[in-house]
Design a protein around this motif. Structure first.
Motif, short mmCIF file in Angstrom:
data_model
loop_
_atom_site.label_atom_id
_atom_site.label_comp_id
_atom_site.label_asym_id
_atom_site.label_seq_id
_atom_site.Cartn_x
_atom_site.Cartn_y
_atom_site.Cartn_z
N ARG A 50 1.09 -1.23 0.12
CA ARG A 50 -0.04 0.08 0.01
C ARG A 50 0.98 1.02 0.10
NH1 ARG A 50 -5.20 1.79 1.06
NH2 ARG A 50 -5.33 3.71 2.01
N PHE A 51 1.06 1.94 -1.18
CA PHE A 51 1.99 3.01 -1.17
C PHE A 51 1.31 4.30 -0.63
CE2 PHE A 51 2.81 0.33 -4.72
CZ PHE A 51 4.20 0.20 -4.80
N ASP A 52 2.03 5.17 -0.05
CA ASP A 52 1.75 6.32 0.52
C ASP A 52 1.43 7.28 -0.23
OD1 ASP A 52 1.98 5.25 2.93
OD2 ASP A 52 4.06 6.16 3.22
N THR A 53 1.95 7.19 -1.65
CA THR A 53 1.63 8.04 -2.75
C THR A 53 0.93 7.39 -3.90
OG1 THR A 53 3.77 7.36 -3.86
CG2 THR A 53 3.88 9.33 -2.37
N LYS A 54 0.47 8.43 -4.79
CA LYS A 54 -0.52 7.80 -5.93
C LYS A 54 -0.11 8.48 -6.90
CE LYS A 54 -4.95 6.75 -5.14
NZ LYS A 54 -6.17 6.84 -4.80
N ILE A 55 0.17 7.96 -8.23
CA ILE A 55 -0.14 8.34 -9.35
C ILE A 55 -1.40 8.14 -10.00
CG2 ILE A 55 1.20 8.02 -11.54
CD1 ILE A 55 3.57 6.70 -10.36
N GLU A 96 11.66 9.13 -7.57
CA GLU A 96 11.37 8.44 -6.67
C GLU A 96 10.18 7.35 -7.23
OE1 GLU A 96 9.27 12.39 -5.88
OE2 GLU A 96 11.29 11.82 -6.61
N VAL A 97 9.45 7.86 -8.37
CA VAL A 97 8.28 7.10 -8.95
C VAL A 97 8.90 5.93 -9.73
CG1 VAL A 97 6.57 9.05 -8.98
CG2 VAL A 97 7.87 8.57 -11.03
N VAL A 98 10.02 5.86 -10.29
CA VAL A 98 10.51 4.98 -11.15
C VAL A 98 11.41 3.77 -10.48
CG1 VAL A 98 11.90 4.49 -13.19
CG2 VAL A 98 10.86 6.54 -12.87
N GLY A 99 11.18 2.74 -10.58
CA GLY A 99 11.70 1.54 -10.11
C GLY A 99 13.08 1.04 -10.82
N GLU A 100 13.61 -0.05 -10.30
CA GLU A 100 14.72 -0.50 -10.79
C GLU A 100 14.69 -1.10 -12.25
OE1 GLU A 100 17.88 -0.25 -9.41
OE2 GLU A 100 16.69 1.03 -7.82
N PRO A 101 15.81 -1.14 -13.00
CA PRO A 101 15.60 -1.85 -14.46
C PRO A 101 15.30 -2.96 -14.23
CG PRO A 101 17.75 -0.46 -14.32
CD PRO A 101 17.22 -0.62 -12.84
N ARG A 125 7.23 2.44 -10.23
CA ARG A 125 7.32 1.19 -9.13
C ARG A 125 5.99 0.88 -8.41
NH1 ARG A 125 6.86 3.30 -4.16
NH2 ARG A 125 6.96 5.75 -3.94
N GLN A 126 4.98 1.87 -8.92
CA GLN A 126 3.60 1.78 -8.47
C GLN A 126 2.61 1.69 -9.45
OE1 GLN A 126 4.15 5.27 -6.10
NE2 GLN A 126 2.20 5.61 -6.12
N TYR A 148 1.07 13.36 -9.26
CA TYR A 148 1.97 12.29 -8.21
C TYR A 148 1.78 13.37 -6.84
CZ TYR A 148 5.43 10.06 -5.72
OH TYR A 148 6.16 9.50 -4.84
N GLY A 149 1.50 12.60 -5.95
CA GLY A 149 1.63 13.10 -4.44
C GLY A 149 1.05 12.03 -3.41
N PRO A 150 0.94 12.61 -2.28
CA PRO A 150 0.20 11.77 -1.23
C PRO A 150 -1.20 11.38 -1.56
CG PRO A 150 1.35 13.87 -0.37
CD PRO A 150 1.29 13.98 -1.85
N ARG A 151 -1.40 10.18 -1.18
CA ARG A 151 -2.64 9.54 -1.64
C ARG A 151 -3.89 10.36 -1.06
NH1 ARG A 151 -3.22 4.05 -2.12
NH2 ARG A 151 -5.05 4.15 -1.44
#
Length: 160
Positions: A26-31, A61-66, A80-81, A143-146
């Motif tokens: 459960r992400f604290d942020t939302k796209i 911070e919104v992008v995950g690893e390759p 990442r979400q 993008y930001g806090p949920r």
């Protein structure tokens, strides 16, 4: 949460069944992306792709690893979400645009004028030529806090 899925390789090898156990995050942020409901299907896809590309370039911070497949072939990283896609009327978009500006959240906008341009330079010029209050947003990404993103998206409905 346990997920089981069957993979179907493209190279003719035998498919395999994989089971993974991953905790539900459960992400604290939302796209979130909001699209005007009267867009054609191709426009919805195009606008969504353009909008989220803006978030990924400015918010590391919104992008995950390759990624890398089983043969070691590398792939670009992705968000990442999840990205939640909504739709609404022109009025819903105008209200969401005003709310995202009042909250100073990271955002991307796609206006109706951009359908008539053919390159990035002309896209930027088309947006710059119109005052904020007169913009015709057909798409908005935020993008930001949920809770803050939920308030921006108030009145919109999940895209079917």
């Amino acid at each position: 949460m346990q997920k089981t899925y069957k993979t179907a390789p493209y190279d003719g090898r035998q498919s395999r069944t994989m089971t993974t156990t991953t905790p539900v995050t459960r992400f604290d942020t939302k796209i979130a992306v909001l699209l005007r409901e009267d867009l054609e299907s191709w426009q919805r896809l195009n606008v969504t792709a353009f909008l989220v590309s803006g978030l990924g370039t400015r918010l590391p911070e919104v992008v995950g690893e390759p990624y890398e497949d089983g043969d070691g072939v590398p792939y670009l990283p992705m968000f990442r979400q999840p990205v939640l896609v909504f739709e609404g009327t022109q009025e819903t978009l105008a209200a969401a645009h005003a709310r995202v500006l009042s909250r100073s959240l990271p955002r991307a906008v796609f206006t109706g004028d951009l359908f008539a341009t053919g390159n990035d330079r002309d896209n930027r010029a088309a947006v710059r030529a119109v005052r904020t209050a007169e913009l015709d947003p057909v798409g908005l990404a935020v993008y930001g806090p949920r809770n803050a993103v939920d308030k921006v998206m108030k009145g919109a409905r999940m895209h079917p």
